[in-house]
Design a protein around this motif. Structure first.
Motif, PDB file in Angstrom:
ATOM      1  N   ILE A 243       0.845  -1.198   0.000  1.00 46.49           N
ATOM      2  CA  ILE A 243       0.000   0.000   0.000  1.00 46.49           C
ATOM      3  C   ILE A 243       0.884   1.253   0.000  1.00 46.49           C
ATOM      4  N   GLY A 244       1.948   1.224   0.811  1.00 41.52           N
ATOM      5  CA  GLY A 244       2.891   2.342   0.816  1.00 41.52           C
ATOM      6  C   GLY A 244       3.542   2.547  -0.536  1.00 41.52           C
ATOM      7  N   HIS A 245       3.887   1.437  -1.221  1.00 41.98           N
ATOM      8  CA  HIS A 245       4.531   1.547  -2.524  1.00 41.98           C
ATOM      9  C   HIS A 245       3.587   2.158  -3.563  1.00 41.98           C
ATOM     10  N   VAL A 246       2.298   1.805  -3.493  1.00 40.57           N
ATOM     11  CA  VAL A 246       1.320   2.384  -4.427  1.00 40.57           C
ATOM     12  C   VAL A 246       1.258   3.896  -4.250  1.00 40.57           C
ATOM     13  N   TYR A 247       1.191   4.359  -2.986  1.00 40.63           N
ATOM     14  CA  TYR A 247       1.161   5.805  -2.739  1.00 40.63           C
ATOM     15  C   TYR A 247       2.452   6.469  -3.216  1.00 40.63           C
ATOM     16  N   LEU A 248       3.589   5.768  -3.061  1.00 44.65           N
ATOM     17  CA  LEU A 248       4.863   6.299  -3.557  1.00 44.65           C
ATOM     18  C   LEU A 248       4.818   6.468  -5.069  1.00 44.65           C
ATOM     19  N   MET A 249       4.296   5.461  -5.774  1.00 47.17           N
ATOM     20  CA  MET A 249       4.214   5.544  -7.230  1.00 47.17           C
ATOM     21  C   MET A 249       3.284   6.672  -7.679  1.00 47.17           C
ATOM     22  N   GLN A 250       2.300   7.014  -6.834  1.00 49.89           N
ATOM     23  CA  GLN A 250       1.365   8.098  -7.172  1.00 49.89           C
ATOM     24  C   GLN A 250       1.890   9.470  -6.756  1.00 49.89           C
ATOM     25  N   GLY A 251       3.059   9.480  -6.087  1.00 50.82           N
ATOM     26  CA  GLY A 251       3.608  10.749  -5.622  1.00 50.82           C
ATOM     27  C   GLY A 251       3.001  11.242  -4.333  1.00 50.82           C
TER      28      GLY A 251
ATOM     29  N   ALA B 268       2.438   7.667   1.963  1.00 50.49           N
ATOM     30  CA  ALA B 268       3.190   6.411   1.786  1.00 50.49           C
ATOM     31  C   ALA B 268       4.095   6.113   2.972  1.00 50.49           C
ATOM     32  N   LEU B 269       4.720   7.158   3.552  1.00 52.25           N
ATOM     33  CA  LEU B 269       5.774   6.983   4.557  1.00 52.25           C
ATOM     34  C   LEU B 269       5.355   6.108   5.741  1.00 52.25           C
ATOM     35  N   PRO B 270       4.215   6.365   6.421  1.00 54.20           N
ATOM     36  CA  PRO B 270       3.884   5.547   7.607  1.00 54.20           C
ATOM     37  C   PRO B 270       3.679   4.068   7.275  1.00 54.20           C
TER      38      PRO B 270
ATOM     39  N   ASN C   3       5.276   2.197   4.894  1.00 52.76           N
ATOM     40  CA  ASN C   3       6.565   1.516   4.720  1.00 52.76           C
ATOM     41  C   ASN C   3       7.360   1.459   6.020  1.00 52.76           C
ATOM     42  N   LEU C   4       7.242   2.484   6.864  1.00 56.48           N
ATOM     43  CA  LEU C   4       7.908   2.437   8.170  1.00 56.48           C
ATOM     44  C   LEU C   4       7.292   1.344   9.046  1.00 56.48           C
ATOM     45  N   GLU C   5       5.972   1.199   8.969  1.00 57.86           N
ATOM     46  CA  GLU C   5       5.316   0.130   9.736  1.00 57.86           C
ATOM     47  C   GLU C   5       5.763  -1.246   9.236  1.00 57.86           C
ATOM     48  N   ALA C   6       5.909  -1.397   7.920  1.00 55.82           N
ATOM     49  CA  ALA C   6       6.381  -2.662   7.356  1.00 55.82           C
ATOM     50  C   ALA C   6       7.774  -2.999   7.880  1.00 55.82           C
ATOM     51  N   ILE C   7       8.674  -2.007   7.922  1.00 58.76           N
ATOM     52  CA  ILE C   7      10.033  -2.223   8.431  1.00 58.76           C
ATOM     53  C   ILE C   7       9.984  -2.656   9.890  1.00 58.76           C
ATOM     54  N   ASP C   8       9.129  -2.017  10.670  1.00 59.38           N
ATOM     55  CA  ASP C   8       9.011  -2.348  12.096  1.00 59.38           C
ATOM     56  C   ASP C   8       8.557  -3.795  12.290  1.00 59.38           C
ATOM     57  N   ILE C   9       7.547  -4.231  11.530  1.00 60.57           N
ATOM     58  CA  ILE C   9       7.046  -5.608  11.660  1.00 60.57           C
ATOM     59  C   ILE C   9       8.106  -6.602  11.189  1.00 60.57           C
ATOM     60  N   ILE C  10       8.807  -6.278  10.107  1.00 58.09           N
ATOM     61  CA  ILE C  10       9.856  -7.163   9.587  1.00 58.09           C
ATOM     62  C   ILE C  10      10.925  -7.395  10.649  1.00 58.09           C
ATOM     63  N   ILE C  11      11.370  -6.328  11.284  1.00 53.47           N
ATOM     64  CA  ILE C  11      12.430  -6.447  12.297  1.00 53.47           C
ATOM     65  C   ILE C  11      11.927  -7.228  13.508  1.00 53.47           C
ATOM     66  N   LYS C  12      10.671  -6.989  13.919  1.00 57.78           N
ATOM     67  CA  LYS C  12      10.119  -7.688  15.081  1.00 57.78           C
ATOM     68  C   LYS C  12       9.959  -9.186  14.825  1.00 57.78           C
TER      69      LYS C  12
ATOM     70  N   HIS D  44      12.328   2.005  -0.552  1.00 59.55           N
ATOM     71  CA  HIS D  44      11.153   2.861  -0.728  1.00 59.55           C
ATOM     72  C   HIS D  44      11.176   4.045   0.232  1.00 59.55           C
ATOM     73  N   VAL D  45      11.540   3.788   1.498  1.00 58.31           N
ATOM     74  CA  VAL D  45      11.580   4.883   2.472  1.00 58.31           C
ATOM     75  C   VAL D  45      12.633   5.913   2.075  1.00 58.31           C
ATOM     76  N   SER D  46      13.794   5.452   1.585  1.00 58.60           N
ATOM     77  CA  SER D  46      14.831   6.378   1.124  1.00 58.60           C
ATOM     78  C   SER D  46      14.308   7.244  -0.019  1.00 58.60           C
ATOM     79  N   SER D  47      13.590   6.617  -0.964  1.00 54.46           N
ATOM     80  CA  SER D  47      13.045   7.364  -2.094  1.00 54.46           C
ATOM     81  C   SER D  47      11.996   8.373  -1.642  1.00 54.46           C
ATOM     82  N   ILE D  48      11.172   7.969  -0.648  1.00 57.07           N
ATOM     83  CA  ILE D  48      10.138   8.882  -0.137  1.00 57.07           C
ATOM     84  C   ILE D  48      10.778  10.125   0.485  1.00 57.07           C
ATOM     85  N   TYR D  49      11.779   9.909   1.357  1.00 59.98           N
ATOM     86  CA  TYR D  49      12.451  11.048   1.995  1.00 59.98           C
ATOM     87  C   TYR D  49      13.143  11.945   0.958  1.00 59.98           C
TER      88      TYR D  49
END
Length: 627
Positions: free
Chosen positions: A276-284, A289-291, A293-302, A315-320
């Protein structure tokens, strides 16, 4: 008199046969429950309990096939709901049993189960090796269903090596066989793996959409509503995303998000929120998008499911970067570069396996491709550095001298940080290898003690050797947990106590009469504290099994360890056995008691022993738990 003796013997034989039949019925009932509830998250706790019960009953019946099957059910429980390292250990146990029994089909299936675990851990080289081992067995016995499954799994692994065309060829081979055999569920999986590679192969995306729709239709016909169907729906969302149909893509991702929450599957929220974050990134829509992809990173690490970590960092790097926050963009680009490099290094290693060399060629081209990918991401990092430095130059234009001074200092710090990062990674790998070797050496010492004790006839000496064997095992488990875990500086004690208890029960062959309970929350301790506490618990468990439950008396041993104050740990080991009669200590060398006292002093602790409806030993240690 002879008639009475014969009658009694006949009755005794009948009771034994009846008891064995009862156990066989219990075993069949357990397996039926495990088969029908293994995919239901609501039954996850009972799944672990019943898997352990099946192991105990299999050992009692001396049924090796049932024991291997029980280990695989326990491995499935750990893979889906607990720890991956425990899933790996139990799958390896099952594989070893099938290897001894000469059960080719189940042995091959065990290799494929190992492939699944290694893939989740992104150990693609090992996953590929296990798949080819299974394929070699299936081809030897001309097992077409198994051959097709192996082709399908190879298609999946080649996707992670970016070798999409070769992967599609393997999936086409699998689909051809599965259609002839009528293997609908296997066919649905092959269509999904094929669609995965078709999305990035350069082929018309409508072909990928057709393949994934075939997969979804087959799962619907089977009545599947769980993860297999959800995985296919997620991939259909990916295809819609690259077709530009963002509304349809988000609808598919949202369906999986709702299903994951309903089933309590936190780890399967990862693809939903990430996409879902990536779709918002592709739409600009960067702030939206940011929250996600950050949530995805948090769940992945946990959850430790790091397979797609690199992609979310990217994706987060591209968003920033698009939001103008170049500092955070650079930070996440570094994380992406590290994660992506590790992933590709594993893929390159998989090309070097002997078994894959037997079946494929073209490794050099794939290696060059991954090296070019590394160069590409390095150039992107350099570009971000230039942008950041340009902004700093504009801001500090009026204070040129200070800018020069700070620039020189920043360069020195970057170089120093890079050296420290490299040194830390090298030290981490070295430390893991040391723990691995120490664990292997302790296993060798344990085996040597076991061989030596087997040749002894003197019972006290043999018991002393067994006690030494258990002490070595308690330290070996700690080193195993260290090199398999994520934190090299600490041990999770509850999991350690459970593994230690299982090993000691197995040594005394007491799984059926004594139950070890670990009533405590998860607690991590540093290795210098965990080793002496582990040895203390080992001695207390050994004493309890030797003296607390005579004449096959059943009972329970409870272990608890908690942080009773900021600098105090409380350890309690209690059994409901016979206790110490008339104040007399059990017979023995006394070495175990001396060892407990020395270890207690080493940890600045005190010990209190109570004999009331069994024996309870409580310790207070003045130490600090690991962070």
């Amino acid at each position: 008199m002879k008639k009475i003796t014969l009658l009694l013997a006949f009755l005794f034989y009948g009771v034994c046969v009846l008891s064995q039949n009862t156990d066989n019925i219990k075993m069949d009932s357990l397996f039926m429950w495990l088969e029908t509830h293994s995919k239901n998250p609501a039954d996850s706790t009972q799944l672990g309990i019943n898997s352990h019960n099946a192991i105990i009953l299999s050992k009692k019946l001396k049924n090796q096939n049932a024991l291997a099957k029980s280990y695989l059910h326990l491995a499935h429980y750990h893979k889906e709901y607990a720890k991956l390292d425990s899933a790996l250990v139990n799958t390896l146990k099952a594989k070893d049993i099938y290897e001894v029994l000469g059960n080719d089909i189940e042995l091959a299936n065990s290799h494929l189960a190992l492939k699944e675990i290694y893939s989740i851990q992104t150990e693609y080289g090992k996953a590929t090796e296990e798949t080819y081992k299974a394929l070699e067995i299936f081809e030897k016995i001309d097992h077409q269903k198994g051959i097709a499954i192996c082709f399908s799994h190879l298609c999946d692994l080649l996707y992670y090596e970016n070798r999409y065309t070769t992967g599609i060829e393997f999936c086409n081979k699998a689909i051809e066989i599965q259609k002839k055999l009528g293997e609908t569920r296997d066919l649905a999986l092959s269509y999904r793996y094929k669609a995965n590679s078709q999305l990035f192969s350069g082929d018309d995306l409508k072909h990928a959409l057709n393949s994934i729709n075939n997969s979804i239709e087959l799962y619907n016909n089977l009545g599947e509503t769980g993860i297999p169907l959800m995985a296919s729906i997620n991939w259909r969302g990916n295809i819609y995303k690259y077709l530009g149909d963002f509304e349809a893509a988000i609808a598919n991702y949202q369906y999986n998000f709702d299903q994951s929450n309903e089933m309590g599957l936190q780890r399967y929220l990862i693809p939903s929120v990430a996409n879902i974050g990536h779709v918002y990134l592709m739409q600009g829509k960067y702030e939206e998008a940011l929250p996600y992809n950050l949530e995805a990173i948090d769940i992945i690490i946990k959850t430790g499911r790091i397979r797609s970590l690199w992609e979310n960092y990217m994706h987060v790097s591209s968003i920033y970067e698009n939001m103008g926050d170049y500092k955070n963009a650079l930070e996440y680009n570094k994380l992406y570069a590290t994660a992506y490099t590790e992933l590709k290094d594993r893929a390159i290693q998989s090309l070097e396996g002997e078994l894959q060399a037997k079946y494929e060629t073209g490794q050099k081209n794939a290696t060059i491709y991954f090296q070019n990918e590394k160069i590409s991401q390095q150039r992107k990092t350099q570009t971000l550095y230039v942008i950041l430095m340009g902004l700093l130059a504009i801001i500090l234009f009026g204070v040129f001298y200070n800018y020069k001074k700070r620039q020189r200092r920043n360069k020195e710090l970057v170089a120093l940080n890079n050296q420290l990062d490299l040194k830390n990674k090298q030290n981490e790998l070295l430390l893991k290898e040391i723990h691995h070797r120490v664990k292997n050496n302790l296993e060798l010492v344990k085996s040597l003690i076991s061989l030596q004790s087997a040749q002894m006839e003197d019972s006290p000496t043999k018991e002393a050797m067994m006690a030494s064997q258990n002490r070595v095992q308690s330290m070996g488990i700690i080193h195993q947990k260290l090199y398999q875990g994520e934190n090299l500086g600490s041990i999770e004690m509850k999991d350690y106590f459970l593994n230690l208890g299982e090993g000691i029960l197995d040594t005394f062959n007491a799984e059926e009469k004594v139950k070890i309970e670990c009533a405590m929350d998860n607690l991590e301790l540093d290795v210098d504290t965990a080793v002496p506490i582990g040895l203390i618990v080992n001695e207390l468990l050994t004493n309890a099994l030797k003296y607390a439950f005579p004449e096959d008396k059943n009972g329970t041993i409870q272990i608890s360890l908690l942080k009773s104050s900021p600098d105090t740990l409380t350890l309690k080991v209690a059994d409901n056995g016979v206790g110490k009669e008339n104040g007399l200590a059990p017979k023995g060398t006394g070495f175990g008691s001396q060892l407990i006292q020395l270890l207690t002093q080493q940890l600045n602790g005190t010990m209190l022993e109570k004999v009331e409806k069994g024996t309870t030993v409580e310790f207070q240690f003045k130490i600090k738990a690991a962070a």
